[in-house]
Design an enzyme around this catalytic site. Structure first.
Site, mmCIF file in Angstrom:
data_model
loop_
_atom_site.group_PDB
_atom_site.id
_atom_site.type_symbol
_atom_site.label_atom_id
_atom_site.label_comp_id
_atom_site.label_asym_id
_atom_site.label_seq_id
_atom_site.Cartn_x
_atom_site.Cartn_y
_atom_site.Cartn_z
ATOM 1 N N ASP A 1 0.839 -1.202 0.000
ATOM 2 C CA ASP A 1 0.000 0.000 0.000
ATOM 3 C C ASP A 1 0.872 1.249 0.000
ATOM 4 O OD1 ASP A 1 -1.943 2.015 0.618
ATOM 5 O OD2 ASP A 1 -3.198 0.518 1.565
ATOM 6 N N HIS B 1 -6.913 4.214 6.737
ATOM 7 C CA HIS B 1 -6.048 5.321 6.303
ATOM 8 C C HIS B 1 -6.281 6.510 7.241
ATOM 9 C CE1 HIS B 1 -4.244 3.729 2.545
ATOM 10 N NE2 HIS B 1 -5.241 2.876 2.654
ATOM 11 N N CYS C 1 -3.944 5.231 -2.021
ATOM 12 C CA CYS C 1 -4.432 4.547 -3.217
ATOM 13 C C CYS C 1 -4.364 5.528 -4.381
ATOM 14 C CB CYS C 1 -5.870 4.058 -3.025
ATOM 15 S SG CYS C 1 -6.590 3.356 -4.533
HETATM 16 P P1 HMG Z 1 -7.955 -3.594 -17.606
HETATM 17 O O1 HMG Z 1 -7.122 -2.643 -18.420
HETATM 18 O O2 HMG Z 1 -9.430 -3.385 -17.569
HETATM 19 O O3 HMG Z 1 -7.643 -5.141 -17.889
HETATM 20 O O4 HMG Z 1 -7.375 -3.544 -16.137
HETATM 21 P P2 HMG Z 1 -7.595 -6.066 -19.110
HETATM 22 O O5 HMG Z 1 -7.937 -7.414 -18.602
HETATM 23 O O6 HMG Z 1 -8.339 -5.475 -20.262
HETATM 24 O O7 HMG Z 1 -6.013 -6.077 -19.460
HETATM 25 C C1 HMG Z 1 -5.334 -4.963 -19.960
HETATM 26 C C2 HMG Z 1 -3.838 -5.284 -20.014
HETATM 27 O O8 HMG Z 1 -3.333 -5.551 -18.700
HETATM 28 C C3 HMG Z 1 -3.534 -6.535 -20.830
HETATM 29 O O9 HMG Z 1 -2.219 -6.355 -21.356
HETATM 30 C C4 HMG Z 1 -3.470 -7.617 -19.786
HETATM 31 O O10 HMG Z 1 -2.681 -8.725 -20.162
HETATM 32 C C5 HMG Z 1 -2.812 -6.892 -18.638
HETATM 33 P P3 HMG Z 1 -1.993 -5.788 -22.867
HETATM 34 O O11 HMG Z 1 -2.722 -6.769 -23.747
HETATM 35 O O12 HMG Z 1 -2.582 -4.385 -22.880
HETATM 36 O O13 HMG Z 1 -0.496 -5.794 -22.988
HETATM 37 N N1 HMG Z 1 -3.175 -7.445 -17.319
HETATM 38 C C6 HMG Z 1 -2.270 -7.793 -16.385
HETATM 39 N N2 HMG Z 1 -0.916 -7.769 -16.400
HETATM 40 C C7 HMG Z 1 -0.295 -8.205 -15.265
HETATM 41 N N3 HMG Z 1 -0.964 -8.646 -14.169
HETATM 42 C C8 HMG Z 1 -2.310 -8.681 -14.142
HETATM 43 C C9 HMG Z 1 -3.014 -8.246 -15.297
HETATM 44 N N4 HMG Z 1 -4.323 -8.160 -15.608
HETATM 45 C C10 HMG Z 1 -4.410 -7.671 -16.836
HETATM 46 N N5 HMG Z 1 -2.949 -9.123 -13.071
HETATM 47 C C11 HMG Z 1 -6.937 -4.463 -13.962
HETATM 48 C C12 HMG Z 1 -7.928 -4.325 -15.083
HETATM 49 C C13 HMG Z 1 -7.651 -5.030 -12.755
HETATM 50 C C14 HMG Z 1 -5.804 -5.384 -14.406
HETATM 51 C C15 HMG Z 1 -6.368 -3.049 -13.678
HETATM 52 O O14 HMG Z 1 -7.446 -2.179 -13.503
HETATM 53 C C16 HMG Z 1 -5.498 -3.003 -12.455
HETATM 54 O O15 HMG Z 1 -4.444 -3.618 -12.420
HETATM 55 N N6 HMG Z 1 -5.922 -2.235 -11.441
HETATM 56 C C17 HMG Z 1 -5.188 -2.187 -10.177
HETATM 57 C C18 HMG Z 1 -5.416 -0.881 -9.476
HETATM 58 C C19 HMG Z 1 -4.683 -0.917 -8.165
HETATM 59 O O16 HMG Z 1 -3.764 -1.701 -7.947
HETATM 60 N N7 HMG Z 1 -5.092 -0.014 -7.230
HETATM 61 C C20 HMG Z 1 -4.452 0.077 -5.930
HETATM 62 C C21 HMG Z 1 -4.685 -1.123 -5.080
HETATM 63 S S1 HMG Z 1 -6.272 -1.106 -4.273
HETATM 64 C C22 HMG Z 1 -5.982 -0.196 -2.821
HETATM 65 O O17 HMG Z 1 -4.956 0.394 -2.670
HETATM 66 C C23 HMG Z 1 -7.024 -0.232 -1.727
HETATM 67 C C24 HMG Z 1 -6.612 -1.149 -0.590
HETATM 68 O O18 HMG Z 1 -5.393 -0.703 0.004
HETATM 69 C C25 HMG Z 1 -7.711 -1.168 0.498
HETATM 70 C C26 HMG Z 1 -8.161 0.219 0.905
HETATM 71 O O19 HMG Z 1 -7.330 1.088 1.229
HETATM 72 O O20 HMG Z 1 -9.392 0.406 0.933
HETATM 73 C C27 HMG Z 1 -6.417 -2.597 -1.033
HETATM 74 MG MG MG Z 2 -5.202 0.955 1.404
#
Ligand code: HMG
Ligand code: MG
Length: 311
Positions: free
Chosen positions: A16, A209, A240
């Protein structure tokens, strides 16, 4: 607080915290950070994130970090897993806790993972099935549990229903995320009560947070409501990238200090943890971290060192 109790802390700084860093942190420094956190007594460490490197460039080296982590008896390493592609990477790296994540508000979910809440649950189904088959522990974050940066208030009932749906899919632990740090103690108590109708208290963690400076008060409120699992981030690092204005998590040092002073065991060596945060801010990030106990302890050390040189 009743003495003789213990709490379990999940250290989320390497995930995070570092997901939010504008500069590049070297892979070797990330591995050193996790290794030192384990040495300080943290037993649950969220080490990295198998999300898309395009969405979170700061953790693009997740596979390398995960493979380089030294195995330590009694220490579980976790990582975020957004979909099956992330699960494949998680399995290849051989970590211990797979964490899926979904928001209680539609707009944040869409901004964060580009799909609806219902679609997120469908994405998780095969991941959670595979995890169960592989004997891998799972947790699910319910983000925006105290408020959404786009929609404002979030009803406790909606959070509870989502938590219940995740448990029905087979998740072992729910972590309730106050993603933007707007929650307050009375709200946290009501939230815990609502979610406890769906999930046993022992299966609920709080992920708070600190944007409004209430995270530590919220930890205490959660403890008083029966919660024994808390997420925290060394030095108060974190945020985030898809939740504008959100600041870091409650600082691990502050949580350790709060509990240990009340006779509640955390298993963490506070001095060793302060050493880790001091190293991270001086040698790696080159900026001061906000954690209050960290600042107080480092101030004490500086004054003691100054006194030694003048006597
Ligand atoms: P998308 O663009 O809708 O996905 O993203 P897609 O399935 O259409 O794929 C697009 C591209 O990403 C493709 O590659 C996939 O192969 C690749 P391309 O053909 O363009 O070369 N891809 C991946 N590559 C590696 N690993 C993967 C993966 N999946 C697809 N797993 C997706 C959808 C979910 C992947 C994207 O939106 C994403 O990664 N989002 C993450 C956002 C994030 O990490 N936010 C922060 C974390 S959450 C947080 O902090 C809150 C938390 O702390 C709790 C709180 O505080 O409340 C947990
Ligand atoms: Mg968080």
């Amino acid at each position: 607080m009743p003495a003789g109790t213990e709490v379990v802390l999940t250290e989320v700084g390497p995930r995070d915290g570092l997901q939010n860093e504008p500069g590049v942190v070297a892979t070797a420094d990330k591995v050193t950070l996790v290794r030192r956190l384990a040495a300080a007594g943290l037993r649950e460490i969220e080490a990295t994130s198998f999300v898309s490197p395009k969405w979170i460039p700061a953790l693009a080296d997740a596979d390398d970090v995960a493979r380089a982590l030294p195995r330590v008896p009694g220490v579980r390493y976790g990582a975020l897993v957004p979909n099956l592609a992330g699960w494949e990477r998680f399995r290849a790296a051989g970590l211990d806790v797979a964490a899926v994540f979904v928001s209680a508000s539609e707009t944040h979910n869409r901004r964060n993972v580009n799909c609806s809440v219902a679609e997120s649950l469908e994405r998780f189904r095969p991941v959670l099935d595979a995890a169960r088959e592989a004997g891998v522990r799972t947790r699910a974050y319910v983000s925006t549990a105290c408020g959404c940066p786009y929609e404002g208030g979030v009803a406790e009932g909606a959070v509870a229903r989502l938590a219940g749906a995740l448990v029905a899919l087979g998740v072992d632990e729910i972590s309730l995320g106050d993603t933007i740090g707007v929650g307050y103690p009375a709200q946290v108590r009501a939230l815990v009560e609502a979610v406890a109708g769906e999930v046993p208290l022992s299966g609920i963690a709080l992920h708070l947070h600190d944007t409004y400076g209430r995270a530590l008060a919220n930890v205490q409120a959660g403890f008083d409501a029966g919660i024994r699992r808390f997420d925290a981030s060394l030095g108060g690092l974190g945020g985030c990238p898809y939740a504008p204005g959100a600041s870091g998590n409650v600082a691990t040092e502050d949580v350790v200090d709060l509990f240990e002073r009340a006779g509640v065991a955390t298993g963490v060596d506070l001095d060793a943890l302060v050493d880790v945060s001091a190293w991270l801010e001086r040698e790696v990030l080159h900026r001061r971290l906000p954690g209050r106990v960290l600042r107080a302890r480092l101030g004490e050390r500086e004054r003691a060192a100054a006194a030694r040189t003048t006597t």
